[in-house]
Write a protein that holds these residues in place. Structure first.
Motif, PDB file in Angstrom:
ATOM      1  N   ARG A 175       0.850  -1.188   0.000  1.00 12.66           N
ATOM      2  CA  ARG A 175       0.000   0.000   0.000  1.00 12.66           C
ATOM      3  C   ARG A 175       0.891   1.245   0.000  1.00 12.66           C
ATOM      4  O   ARG A 175       2.056   1.209   0.409  1.00 12.66           O
ATOM      5  CB  ARG A 175      -0.925  -0.013   1.211  1.00 12.66           C
ATOM      6  N   ARG A 177       0.952   3.921   1.799  1.00 12.06           N
ATOM      7  CA  ARG A 177       1.455   4.419   3.078  1.00 12.06           C
ATOM      8  C   ARG A 177       2.633   3.598   3.588  1.00 12.06           C
ATOM      9  O   ARG A 177       3.351   4.025   4.491  1.00 12.06           O
ATOM     10  CB  ARG A 177       0.327   4.427   4.116  1.00 12.06           C
ATOM     11  N   ASP A 189      -3.158   7.095  -0.106  1.00 14.70           N
ATOM     12  CA  ASP A 189      -3.635   5.753   0.236  1.00 14.70           C
ATOM     13  C   ASP A 189      -5.103   5.814   0.695  1.00 14.70           C
ATOM     14  O   ASP A 189      -5.907   4.937   0.344  1.00 14.70           O
ATOM     15  CB  ASP A 189      -2.756   5.161   1.336  1.00 14.70           C
TER      16      ASP A 189
END
Length: 817
Positions: A175, A177, A189
């Motif tokens: 992801r 982040r 995100d």
């Protein structure tokens, strides 16, 4: 994805043997299959390649481009391989994961030679949709990223990799982040998650750094949901547009528009400098300093003369995006004076009258910092990346400059930035100079105004007085409001309040002329309506002279006014009779506060303003109880843009009805209530508490028109002075009384009255029914008369004539022993 080629520049020629160069490796990166095309390309037979690490047969000289054991999806990328004989092979590698029951068990590698010339390569015949889609993603100049239903990065093109600075192999399966600690990636995100949750296109604009080592730029991001035929969200795509140029163009236009609207809303020099800094920070720069030459700040005019070395600059304003501005020695502080060498960038900006911009690593700035290392420390401590210095000029003469800075993380000032800043500096210079000149004129007008107002009110027994003068704010400037208290003959006192129209030096000078005229006319002891008539004639004459002077000039002077106008209220209070007479010329009516606390505004004709002419003035006369308050004021106290005259008078009535016993307290209450935010227009206030003269200090005797009574008058005067304990004045007073009474009997007509008043001085008054005023003359040696008034003038401190409707009064005043 299943394709044999990607990206511009890929070779599509078949290799000898009719086989594409390809290989199969296991999750450990060991070759398990080897095509004839790979044999032709690398020079290894299948028997030689199988069983060996792919890094070895590819001649990579380092690790494999991906970790075959953990990489979750297909991978496309460029590798620099080497043939068996060491020949460099720039290749495009496409890795396809092959799945078994337990997951990925092998990887199928498609190897495309990028060294062949694109011009010699035939086009792909009738490419299918999969080709087109893959080429679109791979070759798009726009950064594109694809996310799976969990919000994990499933694919991104080279443009996105270059933009983010994150290798593809490190990003896939994570992801956003998780990729970097920059807060902006956490925000992105969340937008991916929102797109997956809502299934709607999201447009997001942001100005930030996408890498810690990159400058701040503006971006527009589109997050689009990827749906299956059933309409279910299966992933999301993000496309990034660099809109920095458009963003800064809009910002420049916004700053320029902001400057035209916000700079110069007041005539306060410091506030105008603050408005300039507010326009520039944070929209255009991290920090802004507005500096003025110290000589100009102290009142000197800008000149073409060479500047002194070092240059003394006073910091008017400092504005920064930092919550707590840096306090570093050498950085100008508001209100403080900083000195810079004439050969410094700031000194050269002023002396050469040109705008300059520097990067901290520029050769020109570096050369100067080598000579002055202390300034290098200041720049480093402040974290400055680039400077801009803009001279403030008026008529080609420098009087200050604007210093702008940008710290690390922002793009340095560009040429377009310099052009914009020069335009703003030109506007700011004109408005700051206007405010500077206005402040100087206002200061001069205020000084003149205060010098013309009475510094110390005369002491008298008729009234106790308190006053206030509130000059107008910067928007209107100093006006022509004034007040005065004038001692008159017979223990009387004149109370005056006036207001000249307009503002500035002209209004103050006109006020001085009118105040002087009122004092001169009051010495003649004119009644209120007659004094205003003479004053009206004076204003008409001044207007005529002004018009004649202006018409004689080719161009009118900026300090002339087309017409002078004024209002005035003139009141006379007599403590002996306790009566007050007053007249007004277009002025607000005075208020009377009676001893019981009731308040009334005197009902009297308003009269025309001074300068109208042709309309008579009328006065009223009324009795005033001792300890009453006479409240005189100008319209600036009771009238404003939000408050009408009637409303202001009612507010004044309410305040006066609850006034304190102290006159100073009354003034404070009135000003605090009616002008809570200060005076918009000039305002003057005069509050007088009336007193009554003790009847025992006044002696009156009506006389017949008989010369024989002169001897009795001398005797009566002597007895009265003895009763008052003023025997020392008996001889001179007898002479004064004798001469005045003799003249009245000889040259005037009955009724004749003698009055003595003890009120700080000894006043002798002789009244008769004649309107002919006596005058001093030089008596010749053998003349028998003509010396009476000469003796009176020599024996008295002052003397004069007061005309009445039914005659005149000649008075003489002596100092008490």
């Amino acid at each position: 994805m299943d394709s044999d080629s990607t990206f511009q520049g890929t070779s599509y020629d078949p290799v000898p043997g009719g086989s594409m160069a390809s290989a199969t490796v296991d999750v450990h990166g060991t070759v398990v299959a080897w095509s004839l095309g790979a044999q032709w390309l690398f020079g290894y037979l299948p028997s030689e390649a199988v069983g060996r690490p792919i890094t070895e047969v590819f001649g990579l000289g380092g690790p494999a481009p991906i970790d075959f054991a953990s990489y979750p999806a297909a991978w496309v990328g460029e590798v620099n391989a080497h043939a068996r004989d060491g020949t460099p092979l720039p290749l495009q590698l496409y890795a396809h994961p092959l799945h078994g029951p337990q997951g990925i068990v092998h990887w199928y590698l498609t190897i495309l030679d990028r060294s062949a010339s694109q011009e010699n390569q035939p086009p792909v015949e009738d490419p299918d949709l999969a080709h087109l889609r893959e080429w679109t993603l791979a070759q798009s100049p726009l950064p594109v990223a694809i996310f799976n239903h969990k919000g994990q990065l499933a694919e991104m093109n080279d443009s996105m990799a270059r933009l983010s600075g994150i290798p593809v192999q490190e990003a896939l399966g994570k992801r956003l982040r998780e990729l970097t600690p920059l807060p902006i990636f956490t925000e992105f995100d969340d937008l991916v998650a929102r797109t997956l949750r809502e299934g709607k296109l999201i447009r997001h604009e942001v100005r930030s750094q996408l890498r810690e080592d990159s400058p701040e730029r503006a971006w527009t991001l589109f997050f689009a949901p990827l749906k299956d035929p059933a309409g279910h969200n299966r992933g999301a795509a993000c496309t990034v547009f660099d809109t920095s140029e458009q963003y800064w163009a809009r910002r420049r236009l916004a700053v320029l528009n902001d400057a035209s609207m916000r700079i110069g809303t007041t005539l306060d020099m410091t506030r105008t400098a603050e408005e300039t800094a507010e326009v520039l920070v944070p929209q255009f720069a991290d920090s802004a300093f507005v500096l003025l030459l110290e000589s100009v700040f102290k009142g000197a005019e800008p000149t073409f003369a060479p500047l002194h070395d070092p240059v003394s600059l006073r910091c008017l304003v400092r504005r920064s995006t930092l919550r707590e501005p840096l306090h570093i020695e050498g950085i100008p502080e508001p209100g403080k004076v900083a000195r810079f060498p004439l050969n410094s960038p700031l000194g050269r900006c002023l002396s050469e009258q040109r705008s300059v911009r520097f990067r901290v690593d520029s050769a020109e700035l570096e050369e100067w910092l080598e000579r002055y290392p202390a300034y290098r420390e200041i720049i480093q401590a402040a974290g400055v990346r680039s400077f801009m210095m803009l001279p403030l000029l008026v008529g080609g003469r420098p009087f200050g400059l604007i210093l702008l800075t940008r710290r690390h993380g922002l793009a340095p000032f560009s040429k377009d930035d310099l052009l914009l800043a020069q335009d703003i500096a030109t506007r700011a210079a004109a408005r700051i100079d206007n405010a500077r000149r206005y402040s100087r004129e206002r200061s001069a007008a205020l000084t003149l105004q205060r010098s013309l107002l009475p510094k110390r009110l005369p002491h008298n027994s008729a009234v106790e007085v308190a006053t206030r003068y509130m000059p107008a704010g910067f928007r209107f400037g100093v006006g022509g409001d004034w007040y005065d208290v004038i001692s008159l003959s017979g223990a009387r006192v004149a109370l005056v309040v006036g207001d000249v129209t307009g503002h500035g030096l002209h209004a103050s000078a006109t006020m001085g002329q009118l105040r002087t005229a009122v004092r001169a006319l009051s010495d003649v002891d004119l009644v209120p309506e007659e004094l205003l008539t003479y004053l009206d004639d004076l204003v008409i004459r001044l207007n005529t002279e002004e018009a004649t002077y202006s018409s004689a000039e080719e161009s009118p002077r900026p300090d002339t006014m087309p017409e002078i106008g004024a209002t005035c209220l003139y009141a006379i209070y007599d403590p002996v009779s306790r009566r007050c007479s007053m007249a007004r010329a277009g002025h607000p009516p005075p208020a009377v506060v009676h001893p019981d606390g009731s308040v009334e505004f005197v009902a009297m004709p308003a009269g025309p303003p001074l300068g109208v002419g042709g309309v008579p003035f009328e006065s009223v006369e009324f009795e005033v109880s001792p300890s009453s308050l006479l409240v005189l004021y100008t319209d600036g106290l009771v009238e404003s843009r939000t408050t009408g005259m009637d409303q202001g008078l009612e507010q004044l009535r309410a305040v006066l009805s609850q006034s304190s016993s102290s006159l100073e307290g009354v003034c404070d209450s009135v000003v605090r209530t009616l002008l809570p935010a200060g005076a918009i227009d000039d305002a003057a206030l005069l509050v007088a508490r009336t007193r009554a003269l003790d009847s025992r200090k006044v002696a009156t005797w009506d006389l017949p028109a008989d010369p024989a009574v002169v001897g009795e008058v001398r005797a009566w005067t002597t007895r009265q002075l003895a009763a008052w304990g003023l025997e020392e004045l008996a001889f001179t007073t007898e002479l004064v009384v004798s001469e005045l009474v003799t003249n009245a009997i000889r040259y005037a007509s009955a009724p004749i009255q003698l009055r003595l008043i003890q009120d700080g001085t000894l006043i002798c008054e002789v009244s008769d029914a004649s309107n002919t005023a006596p005058h001093l003359r030089r008596a010749r040696t053998f003349d028998e008369g003509g010396r009476g008034l000469f003796l009176v003038a020599q024996l008295s401190r002052r003397w004069g004539t007061r005309h009445r409707t039914n005659g005149k009064t000649i008075w003489a005043e002596q100092a008490l022993p």
